[in-house]
Scaffold this motif. Structure first.
Motif, PDB file in Angstrom:
ATOM      1  N   ASP A   3       0.852  -1.199   0.000  1.00 55.80           N
ATOM      2  CA  ASP A   3       0.000   0.000   0.000  1.00 55.80           C
ATOM      3  C   ASP A   3       0.888   1.249   0.000  1.00 55.80           C
ATOM      4  O   ASP A   3       1.480   1.604   1.014  1.00 55.80           O
ATOM      5  N   GLU A   5       0.215   4.278   0.168  1.00 56.42           N
ATOM      6  CA  GLU A   5      -0.241   5.333   1.090  1.00 56.42           C
ATOM      7  C   GLU A   5      -0.139   4.876   2.537  1.00 56.42           C
ATOM      8  O   GLU A   5      -0.667   5.546   3.425  1.00 56.42           O
ATOM      9  N   GLU A   7      -0.730   1.893   5.638  1.00 54.69           N
ATOM     10  CA  GLU A   7      -1.669   0.817   5.956  1.00 54.69           C
ATOM     11  C   GLU A   7      -3.053   1.334   6.339  1.00 54.69           C
ATOM     12  O   GLU A   7      -3.958   0.561   6.606  1.00 54.69           O
ATOM     13  N   THR A   8      -3.205   2.654   6.341  1.00 55.86           N
ATOM     14  CA  THR A   8      -4.470   3.209   6.861  1.00 55.86           C
ATOM     15  C   THR A   8      -5.494   3.492   5.774  1.00 55.86           C
ATOM     16  O   THR A   8      -6.667   3.689   6.071  1.00 55.86           O
ATOM     17  N   GLY A   9      -5.067   3.541   4.508  1.00 49.75           N
ATOM     18  CA  GLY A   9      -5.987   3.911   3.444  1.00 49.75           C
ATOM     19  C   GLY A   9      -6.139   5.415   3.301  1.00 49.75           C
ATOM     20  O   GLY A   9      -6.855   5.896   2.437  1.00 49.75           O
ATOM     21  N   VAL A  10      -5.436   6.173   4.160  1.00 45.52           N
ATOM     22  CA  VAL A  10      -5.493   7.645   4.091  1.00 45.52           C
ATOM     23  C   VAL A  10      -4.409   8.134   3.133  1.00 45.52           C
ATOM     24  O   VAL A  10      -3.239   7.834   3.309  1.00 45.52           O
ATOM     25  N   ILE A  11      -4.831   8.886   2.108  1.00 45.94           N
ATOM     26  CA  ILE A  11      -3.867   9.405   1.121  1.00 45.94           C
ATOM     27  C   ILE A  11      -3.342  10.763   1.588  1.00 45.94           C
ATOM     28  O   ILE A  11      -4.123  11.680   1.840  1.00 45.94           O
TER      29      ILE A  11
END
Ligand code: TYC
Length: 102
Positions: A3, A5, A7-11
């Motif tokens: 990932d 960005e 591991e949080t999915g926050v870009i």
């Protein structure tokens, strides 16, 4: 993992900081002897002001003691200060012009 960005999915975007050069205020100082018309002429000649604009700023300096007459790069501010100081000296007026970092 896998990932870009995290591991949080926050870009998160990173903004490249564009470097701007520091700016310098050119200040005109009041004194008791320089004629008002001379100061108006200086503001027209070296700072590209109209007569009305120049008269207005001259009165601000006269009443308040100092005013910013322009904001420039270091090199341009230095040149303006030198031009005003030289012009005043040649006409034997005590007019003072200085610069300071914004
Ligand atoms: N105080 C001056 C006078 O009464 C006029 C003056 C205005 C002088 C602005 C300098 O930067 C100055 N004749």
């Amino acid at each position: 993992s896998g990932d870009p960005e995290g591991e949080t999915g926050v870009i998160t975007k990173t903004k490249p900081k564009t470097q701007r050069p520091p700016l310098y205020k050119v200040l005109l100082l009041n004194d008791d002897y320089t004629p008002m018309e001379f100061v108006v002429h200086v503001l027209e000649r070296f700072f590209g002001m109209s007569h009305a604009q120049a008269f207005e700023i001259m009165l601000v300096v006269h009443k308040k003691g100092v005013a910013v007459v322009g904001v420039f790069s270091f090199e341009v501010a230095e040149t303006k200060v030198a031009q005003v100081m030289d012009f005043a000296r040649r006409h034997q007026h005590p007019l003072q012009c200085t610069m300071e970092k914004e």
